[in-house]
Design a protein around this motif. Structure first.
Motif, PDB file in Angstrom:
ATOM      1  N   UNK A 298      31.690  -1.552  67.130  1.00  0.00           N
ATOM      2  CA  UNK A 298      32.585  -2.697  67.019  1.00  0.00           C
ATOM      3  C   UNK A 298      33.978  -2.161  66.703  1.00  0.00           C
ATOM      4  N   UNK A 299      34.978  -2.630  67.424  1.00  0.00           N
ATOM      5  CA  UNK A 299      34.907  -3.615  68.503  1.00  0.00           C
ATOM      6  C   UNK A 299      34.309  -3.013  69.778  1.00  0.00           C
ATOM      7  N   UNK A 300      33.555  -3.841  70.488  1.00  0.00           N
ATOM      8  CA  UNK A 300      32.942  -3.431  71.748  1.00  0.00           C
ATOM      9  C   UNK A 300      33.913  -3.796  72.872  1.00  0.00           C
ATOM     10  N   UNK A 301      34.928  -2.964  73.030  1.00  0.00           N
ATOM     11  CA  UNK A 301      36.018  -3.292  73.940  1.00  0.00           C
ATOM     12  C   UNK A 301      35.580  -3.339  75.397  1.00  0.00           C
ATOM     13  N   UNK A 302      34.670  -2.450  75.775  1.00  0.00           N
ATOM     14  CA  UNK A 302      34.256  -2.412  77.181  1.00  0.00           C
ATOM     15  C   UNK A 302      33.575  -3.707  77.608  1.00  0.00           C
ATOM     16  N   UNK A 303      32.603  -4.165  76.826  1.00  0.00           N
ATOM     17  CA  UNK A 303      31.885  -5.382  77.198  1.00  0.00           C
ATOM     18  C   UNK A 303      32.722  -6.635  76.958  1.00  0.00           C
ATOM     19  N   UNK A 304      33.601  -6.599  75.970  1.00  0.00           N
ATOM     20  CA  UNK A 304      34.532  -7.713  75.795  1.00  0.00           C
ATOM     21  C   UNK A 304      35.445  -7.821  77.018  1.00  0.00           C
ATOM     22  N   UNK A 305      35.898  -6.686  77.516  1.00  0.00           N
ATOM     23  CA  UNK A 305      36.781  -6.677  78.685  1.00  0.00           C
ATOM     24  C   UNK A 305      36.068  -7.180  79.934  1.00  0.00           C
ATOM     25  N   UNK A 306      34.780  -6.925  80.026  1.00  0.00           N
ATOM     26  CA  UNK A 306      33.975  -7.438  81.152  1.00  0.00           C
ATOM     27  C   UNK A 306      34.100  -8.960  81.216  1.00  0.00           C
ATOM     28  N   UNK A 307      33.928  -9.611  80.080  1.00  0.00           N
ATOM     29  CA  UNK A 307      34.079 -11.065  80.050  1.00  0.00           C
ATOM     30  C   UNK A 307      35.529 -11.480  80.242  1.00  0.00           C
ATOM     31  N   UNK A 308      36.445 -10.782  79.594  1.00  0.00           N
ATOM     32  CA  UNK A 308      37.858 -11.145  79.685  1.00  0.00           C
ATOM     33  C   UNK A 308      38.356 -11.083  81.133  1.00  0.00           C
ATOM     34  N   UNK A 309      37.837 -10.129  81.907  1.00  0.00           N
ATOM     35  CA  UNK A 309      38.179 -10.042  83.326  1.00  0.00           C
ATOM     36  C   UNK A 309      37.821 -11.351  84.032  1.00  0.00           C
ATOM     37  N   UNK A 310      36.704 -11.920  83.659  1.00  0.00           N
ATOM     38  CA  UNK A 310      36.287 -13.167  84.288  1.00  0.00           C
ATOM     39  C   UNK A 310      37.284 -14.287  84.064  1.00  0.00           C
ATOM     40  N   UNK A 311      37.863 -14.365  82.876  1.00  0.00           N
ATOM     41  CA  UNK A 311      38.815 -15.424  82.584  1.00  0.00           C
ATOM     42  C   UNK A 311      40.173 -15.147  83.219  1.00  0.00           C
ATOM     43  N   UNK A 312      40.552 -13.891  83.314  1.00  0.00           N
ATOM     44  CA  UNK A 312      41.849 -13.522  83.885  1.00  0.00           C
ATOM     45  C   UNK A 312      41.845 -13.525  85.406  1.00  0.00           C
ATOM     46  N   UNK A 313      40.723 -13.106  86.017  1.00  0.00           N
ATOM     47  CA  UNK A 313      40.689 -12.943  87.474  1.00  0.00           C
ATOM     48  C   UNK A 313      39.537 -13.707  88.132  1.00  0.00           C
ATOM     49  N   UNK A 314      38.324 -13.519  87.621  1.00  0.00           N
ATOM     50  CA  UNK A 314      37.158 -14.089  88.282  1.00  0.00           C
ATOM     51  C   UNK A 314      37.166 -15.602  88.363  1.00  0.00           C
ATOM     52  N   UNK A 315      37.592 -16.266  87.294  1.00  0.00           N
ATOM     53  CA  UNK A 315      37.598 -17.729  87.291  1.00  0.00           C
ATOM     54  C   UNK A 315      38.411 -18.275  88.448  1.00  0.00           C
ATOM     55  N   UNK A 316      39.518 -17.632  88.733  1.00  0.00           N
ATOM     56  CA  UNK A 316      40.441 -18.172  89.721  1.00  0.00           C
ATOM     57  C   UNK A 316      39.900 -18.017  91.137  1.00  0.00           C
ATOM     58  N   UNK A 317      39.040 -17.037  91.376  1.00  0.00           N
ATOM     59  CA  UNK A 317      38.367 -16.943  92.680  1.00  0.00           C
ATOM     60  C   UNK A 317      37.366 -18.093  92.834  1.00  0.00           C
ATOM     61  N   UNK A 318      36.595 -18.359  91.789  1.00  0.00           N
ATOM     62  CA  UNK A 318      35.657 -19.486  91.836  1.00  0.00           C
ATOM     63  C   UNK A 318      36.413 -20.796  91.988  1.00  0.00           C
ATOM     64  N   UNK A 319      37.489 -20.941  91.255  1.00  0.00           N
ATOM     65  CA  UNK A 319      38.305 -22.145  91.298  1.00  0.00           C
ATOM     66  C   UNK A 319      38.811 -22.411  92.720  1.00  0.00           C
TER      67      UNK A 319
END
Length: 299
Positions: free
Chosen positions: A61-82
């Motif tokens: 902790x902090x688990x930066x790698x796995x946190x970043x995996x999710x954070x990528x989804x909010x920064x980039x992945x969500x907008x592709x789905x949107x």
């Protein structure tokens, strides 16, 4: 009283052949429900799930790698789905932690502007059964979403389907009317609570990118294959009674570049099928309850 007795009292067992026919809306036979799950993962805690194992077997902790995996989804992945859903005229349900309305305001704002349904997904991405005060957490999530959207949320999905035997009462008390945490049927099912009835909508565990991609590590194209195999069977059955299909995705999984095309292909295919409608959970609930009042034909 056993846990099974408590559950069976809430949802009496009714075999499918003994149920009346569920008549579809005019011109429709299949209702497809799309759920996009958006969450807040706190860097101060262990991650809700991981894509990488602890380095050299040492938890950190902090688990930066796995946190970043999710954070990528909010920064980039969500907008592709949107964009994929907007381009195809599909309005999904947003299963959201209440805190997302405060921490990822651009995501919440985009969904609200497009008329997405906001469904409660607790306040933060933590297991409901481990919350010190489950009732207060549920009420807080509902209050935040209601304040942000100007509308009472009527749907609920517990983080990781987590709940206790008391959760249905807490949800009904908070104004929730349907839940996804009991994926036990192909049709909506009423759940009895001391605070009034809830409706369990046919949310799918297996048409979910977590179970396909993360738990079972299937190739990206399996998403399309599984969705279409599931659809084809239900579509054939829908000649006789209305059928429902839910598809649940997460931005950090389905929104990545090498998976998004299979997500898009699913909806390109489904849009071409006669009698298919894309509805939110609230639309399905409202129609089902109204249909039940009118009565249903025998099989």
């Amino acid at each position: 009283m056993s846990a099974y007795k408590l559950l069976s009292d809430r949802v009496p067992f009714v075999p499918f052949p003994q149920r009346p026919v569920l008549k579809a809306p005019p011109g429709k036979r299949m209702l497809v429900w799309v759920i996009v799950n958006v969450e807040h993962w706190s860097i101060e805690r262990a991650m809700p799930r991981t894509v990488l194992p602890p380095p050299m077997g040492q938890n950190l902790l902090p688990d930066l790698a796995n946190w970043s995996w999710h954070e990528y989804g909010m920064r980039a992945g969500f907008w592709r789905l949107f964009d994929a859903l907007k381009q195809r005229g599909i309005t999904p349900t947003l299963a959201t932690n209440g805190i997302v309305c405060e921490s990822y305001t651009q995501v919440a704002e985009a969904a609200l502007k497009e008329g997405w349904e906001f469904m409660g997904h607790s306040y933060d991405q933590r297991p409901i059964h481990l919350e010190p005060n489950q009732r207060a957490t549920i009420q807080k999530a509902v209050k935040v979403i209601r304040k942000y959207t100007g509308k009472q949320p009527v749907g609920w999905l517990g983080p990781g389907f987590t709940q206790t035997l008391d959760t249905p009462e807490h949800l009904a008390e908070a104004g929730i009317r349907y839940i996804c945490d009991w994926p036990l049927d192909d049709e909506p099912v009423e759940i009895k609570t001391k605070k009034g009835p809830l409706l369990s909508l046919p949310y799918s565990i297996e048409l979910n990118d977590i179970s396909i991609m993360i738990v079972r590590s299937q190739p990206a194209k399996e998403f399309y294959t599984r969705c279409m195999d599931h659809f084809d069977r239900l579509y054939a059955e829908s000649k006789h009674s209305a059928k429902f299909m839910s598809i649940a995705v997460h931005p950090y999984i389905s929104g990545v570049p090498y998976r998004i095309k299979y997500f898009e292909q699913v909806f390109e295919t489904l849009r071409k099928k006669p009698g298919v409608a894309f509805w939110t959970g609230e639309q399905i609930m409202d129609w089902y309850l109204a249909s039940r009042k009118k009565g249903r034909a025998k099989r």
